[in-house]
Design an enzyme around this catalytic site. Structure first.
Site, PDB file in Angstrom:
ATOM      1  N   LEU A   1     -30.195 -13.362   1.345  1.00 57.55           N
ATOM      2  CA  LEU A   1     -31.620 -13.062   1.434  1.00 57.55           C
ATOM      3  C   LEU A   1     -32.273 -14.045   2.397  1.00 57.55           C
ATOM      4  O   LEU A   1     -31.753 -15.152   2.612  1.00 57.55           O
ATOM      5  CB  LEU A   1     -32.251 -13.172   0.045  1.00 57.55           C
ATOM      6  CG  LEU A   1     -31.687 -12.215  -1.001  1.00 57.55           C
ATOM      7  CD1 LEU A   1     -32.100 -12.657  -2.402  1.00 57.55           C
ATOM      8  CD2 LEU A   1     -32.155 -10.800  -0.724  1.00 57.55           C
TER       9      LEU A   1
ATOM     10  N   GLN B   1     -27.556 -23.782   2.272  1.00 53.92           N
ATOM     11  CA  GLN B   1     -27.258 -22.778   1.258  1.00 53.92           C
ATOM     12  C   GLN B   1     -28.194 -21.584   1.372  1.00 53.92           C
ATOM     13  O   GLN B   1     -29.354 -21.716   1.730  1.00 53.92           O
ATOM     14  CB  GLN B   1     -27.296 -23.361  -0.147  1.00 53.92           C
ATOM     15  CG  GLN B   1     -28.624 -23.927  -0.578  1.00 53.92           C
ATOM     16  CD  GLN B   1     -28.510 -24.737  -1.846  1.00 53.92           C
ATOM     17  OE1 GLN B   1     -27.568 -25.514  -2.032  1.00 53.92           O
ATOM     18  NE2 GLN B   1     -29.465 -24.579  -2.736  1.00 53.92           N
ATOM     19  N   GLY B   2     -27.611 -20.421   1.077  1.00 56.91           N
ATOM     20  CA  GLY B   2     -28.367 -19.182   1.051  1.00 56.91           C
ATOM     21  C   GLY B   2     -28.113 -18.478  -0.266  1.00 56.91           C
ATOM     22  O   GLY B   2     -27.169 -18.799  -1.002  1.00 56.91           O
ATOM     23  N   TYR B   3     -28.934 -17.482  -0.567  1.00 53.05           N
ATOM     24  CA  TYR B   3     -28.866 -16.786  -1.848  1.00 53.05           C
ATOM     25  C   TYR B   3     -28.567 -15.311  -1.657  1.00 53.05           C
ATOM     26  O   TYR B   3     -29.265 -14.623  -0.912  1.00 53.05           O
ATOM     27  CB  TYR B   3     -30.178 -16.974  -2.625  1.00 53.05           C
ATOM     28  CG  TYR B   3     -30.316 -18.393  -3.098  1.00 53.05           C
ATOM     29  CD1 TYR B   3     -29.842 -18.768  -4.342  1.00 53.05           C
ATOM     30  CD2 TYR B   3     -30.850 -19.377  -2.266  1.00 53.05           C
ATOM     31  CE1 TYR B   3     -29.911 -20.086  -4.759  1.00 53.05           C
ATOM     32  CE2 TYR B   3     -30.920 -20.695  -2.678  1.00 53.05           C
ATOM     33  CZ  TYR B   3     -30.452 -21.036  -3.928  1.00 53.05           C
ATOM     34  OH  TYR B   3     -30.514 -22.344  -4.341  1.00 53.05           O
ATOM     35  N   LEU B   4     -27.519 -14.844  -2.334  1.00 54.27           N
ATOM     36  CA  LEU B   4     -27.199 -13.425  -2.361  1.00 54.27           C
ATOM     37  C   LEU B   4     -28.059 -12.715  -3.407  1.00 54.27           C
ATOM     38  O   LEU B   4     -28.348 -11.535  -3.297  1.00 54.27           O
ATOM     39  CB  LEU B   4     -25.715 -13.220  -2.686  1.00 54.27           C
ATOM     40  CG  LEU B   4     -24.764 -13.761  -1.611  1.00 54.27           C
ATOM     41  CD1 LEU B   4     -23.359 -13.895  -2.157  1.00 54.27           C
ATOM     42  CD2 LEU B   4     -24.788 -12.855  -0.395  1.00 54.27           C
TER      43      LEU B   4
END
Length: 166
Positions: A82, A27-30
């Site tokens: 990010l 998972q990644g974060y916008l």
């Protein structure tokens, strides 16, 4: 839209003999700040976009909205996230009427193992399995969004003395 209510614990004992399902999660974060996080998650062959609001003062609950994504789109969206991807395996462990989600982190969070249990409300009683250690509900260091920017491997020794290197 819903409110997520959960408790988090460090894992200090053996849980693998009780696992019923396993998922690989990337998972990644916008967006990740004190008032919200917007996450792209790929879980095995499924993908989701999730928005979470700020936690309640006790850390037990927060707003959560989730929508399925086409996995191809999710992989493309990771490029816009990010810096700081979270990579982990999640194990589902049923215990006394609840399902504990045990996350074993990889990469820069290697060595950290956390269990979460979702509750129907903040006052719900839950029996805790013997593999749990210290409760870390509300400790922002253990939020995935925080681990993506301040990974476990960079914590000072006094910061991770309670976390197991399981």
């Amino acid at each position: 839209m819903s409110v997520e209510t959960e408790r988090k614990f460090l894992v200090t004992g053996s849980f693998r003999e009780c696992v019923t399902s396993t998922y690989h999660i990337v998972q990644g974060y916008l967006c990740r700040d004190a008032t919200r996080s917007v996450r792209v998650r790929i879980r095995n062959t499924e993908a989701f976009l999730t928005i979470k609001g700020p936690s309640s003062p006790d850390g037990l609950s927060r707003f959560e909205w989730e929508q399925r994504l086409d996995p191809k789109d999710a992989y493309r969206m990771l490029a816009f996230c990010l810096p700081g991807v979270v990579d982990k395996h999640r194990y589902l462990v049923p215990y006394e009427g609840h399902v504990f989600e045990v996350d074993e982190f990889h990469g820069s969070n290697e060595g950290l193992v956390i269990a979460e249990v979702e509750l129907s409300d903040a006052n719900e009683e839950v029996l805790l399995p013997p593999f749990l250690g210290k409760e870390v509900t509300g400790d922002e260091r253990y939020y995935n969004a925080r681990l993506s920017v301040c990974p476990f491997s960079e914590w000072k020794e006094e910061d991770n003395k309670d976390a197991s290197h399981f």
